[in-house]
Design an enzyme around this catalytic site. Structure first.
Site, mmCIF file in Angstrom:
data_model
loop_
_atom_site.group_PDB
_atom_site.id
_atom_site.type_symbol
_atom_site.label_atom_id
_atom_site.label_comp_id
_atom_site.label_asym_id
_atom_site.label_seq_id
_atom_site.Cartn_x
_atom_site.Cartn_y
_atom_site.Cartn_z
ATOM 1 N N TRP A 9 5.151 -10.651 -7.219
ATOM 2 C CA TRP A 9 3.949 -9.856 -6.912
ATOM 3 C C TRP A 9 3.405 -9.186 -8.159
ATOM 4 O O TRP A 9 2.193 -9.118 -8.347
ATOM 5 C CB TRP A 9 4.209 -8.851 -5.794
ATOM 6 N N ASP B 143 2.220 -0.559 -6.381
ATOM 7 C CA ASP B 143 2.162 -1.453 -5.223
ATOM 8 C C ASP B 143 3.379 -1.104 -4.371
ATOM 9 O O ASP B 143 4.514 -1.393 -4.739
ATOM 10 C CB ASP B 143 2.213 -2.909 -5.698
ATOM 11 N N LYS C 274 3.845 -4.780 6.571
ATOM 12 C CA LYS C 274 5.299 -4.628 6.444
ATOM 13 C C LYS C 274 5.778 -3.343 7.129
ATOM 14 O O LYS C 274 6.555 -3.410 8.059
ATOM 15 C CB LYS C 274 5.710 -4.660 4.980
HETATM 16 C C1 LIG Z 1 3.287 -8.674 0.777
HETATM 17 C C2 LIG Z 1 3.076 -8.108 -0.572
HETATM 18 C C3 LIG Z 1 1.876 -8.299 -1.286
HETATM 19 C C4 LIG Z 1 0.742 -9.144 -0.755
HETATM 20 O O1 LIG Z 1 0.138 -8.504 0.287
HETATM 21 P P1 LIG Z 1 -1.181 -9.099 0.991
HETATM 22 O O2 LIG Z 1 -1.531 -7.968 1.904
HETATM 23 O O3 LIG Z 1 -0.776 -10.347 1.685
HETATM 24 O O4 LIG Z 1 -2.195 -9.341 -0.048
HETATM 25 C C5 LIG Z 1 1.748 -7.696 -2.510
HETATM 26 N N1 LIG Z 1 2.726 -6.947 -3.040
HETATM 27 C C6 LIG Z 1 3.896 -6.746 -2.387
HETATM 28 C C7 LIG Z 1 4.953 -5.904 -3.004
HETATM 29 C C8 LIG Z 1 4.102 -7.318 -1.139
HETATM 30 O O5 LIG Z 1 5.258 -7.126 -0.491
#
Ligand SMILES: *Cc1c(COP(=O)(O)O)cnc(C)c1O
Length: 360
Positions: free
Chosen positions: A102, A172, A196
């Site tokens: 990511w 993030d 999540k």
């Molecule tokens: C799932 C995830 C993403 C991507 O998320 P989207 O909402 O599908 O764009 C980005 N960073 C992390 C840490 C993730 O777990």
């Protein structure tokens, strides 16, 4: 009704009481005669939903008053671009900590807008650890420093938030927001896709310090400018109304549970159970360095890879869903977000012990 224990990395389990409440209110929300999906986003009913969601999130995370909560779309992936579009505006430079798939995508997007420097990386060891970051590594001129607090695919997490001094820290937090107590004041921006730990897919939550809003150049499209959503309280256009309603129900559930101190205690207990077993097991192993292990996403491997498929199939038969590891890592991965009950982890460990007994 036979609900499984769903170990998916996202979209993932939602708390059963939340689903039941949504089901109860589905056809007729608070005597409106409509479902939430059918309510105008300008109606009083929806205004109440979105402002309560904002209030509850503020309470849970103890968000200081000089921060805005924005309810957006586009996922965390859109934030990979939106952050540099809005923040890479003074020196045009940003420092990144590279800890997995990511962060790689976040770096790639930011590179379209300015000069990216990777100040620390764990790529040398397949992202199985979190590299040390200290303030001396940070360019004082950088517009921000970016970290991924929990690496969903690799199963690592920062145990300590780096001190970036006066340079805003952007995180993030898609896969560990609301899993434990954090000090929001350490961050300039926190962003997370909802699917999540917050609610259904389609909603992205951004928590941003007010002084970082309104810096994007005129060329920035309205829909990608934080100011647009800050000025309109996230109602510039139609927001993902049902996902925001579900998020509100999740926040209420968390509050009812005892908030983040209690959630963190439960999450620690769940993760400890699985890690303790992996330590003693002669079949399964954790590929992640001890001091870097995630509480949310726990990858595990069997040295004899032939057994992976057998394990995953048998687990599915027994009601443990989506334990296959990410294609880039292989093996297995148990994502045990907030909504995964302790019982789910206990039963998984019992199942793994039984599998080990049959296969060693
Ligand atoms: C799932 C995830 C993403 C991507 O998320 P989207 O909402 O599908 O764009 C980005 N960073 C992390 C840490 C993730 O777990």
């Amino acid at each position: 009704m036979n609900r499984v224990f769903n170990f998916s990395a996202g979209p993932s389990m939602l708390p059963l009481p939340v689903l039941e409440k949504a089901q109860k209110e589905l056809l007729n929300y608070q005597d409106s005669g409509m479902s939430v999906m059918e309510l105008s986003h300008r109606s009083g009913w929806f205004s109440d939903i979105i402002s309560e969601a904002d209030q509850l999130l503020r309470e849970l995370l103890q968000i200081p008053d000089n921060y805005k909560v924005l309810f957006l779309q586009g996922g965390a992936s859109q934030q990979f671009a939106m952050v540099p579009m809005n923040l890479m505006v003074n020196s045009g430079k940003a420092d990144f900590v590279h800890t997995g798939s990511w962060s790689k995508k976040a770096i790639k997007e930011a590179e379209r807008f300015g000069e990216v420097r990777v100040i620390a990386s764990s790529e040398d060891e397949n992202f199985t650890y979190i590299p040390k970051v200290d303030s001396s590594m940070i360019d004082p001129e950088a517009d921000y420093v970016h970290i991924t607090t929990n690496n969903t695919i690799e199963g690592t997490a920062f145990s300590e938030i780096p001190d970036t001094g006066d340079v805003p820290l952007v995180a993030d937090m898609s896969s560990n927001i609301l899993s434990e107590e954090i000090d929001v004041s350490k961050f300039g921006v926190i962003y997370a896709g909802a699917q999540k730990n917050i609610g259904p897919a389609g909603l992205t939550v951004v928590i941003i310090r007010e002084d970082l809003i309104g810096k994007a150049p005129d060329s920035c499209p309205a829909m990608l400018n934080y100011k647009t959503f800050s000025d309109s309280d996230s109602l510039y256009n139609t927001p993902p109304t049902f996902s925001i309603y579900m998020a509100k129900l999740v926040f209420e559930w968390l509050k009812g549970l005892g908030g983040l101190p209690e959630m963190e205690r439960i999450n620690r207990e769940k993760a400890q159970l699985l890690y303790d077993y992996l330590e003693t097991s002669e079949l399964f192993d954790s590929p992640v360095k001890k001091d870097s292990r995630s509480m949310m996403n726990i990858p595990f491997i069997i040295p004899d890879k032939e057994l992976d498929g057998v394990f995953i199939d048998e687990a599915k038969q027994a009601g443990f869903e989506t334990l296959k590891g990410h294609r880039s890592v292989g093996g297995m991965r148990a994502s045990i977000y907030n909504a995964m009950p302790l019982q789910g982890v206990k039963q998984l460990v019992a199942f793994m012990e039984e599998f080990e007994g049959k296969n060693k």
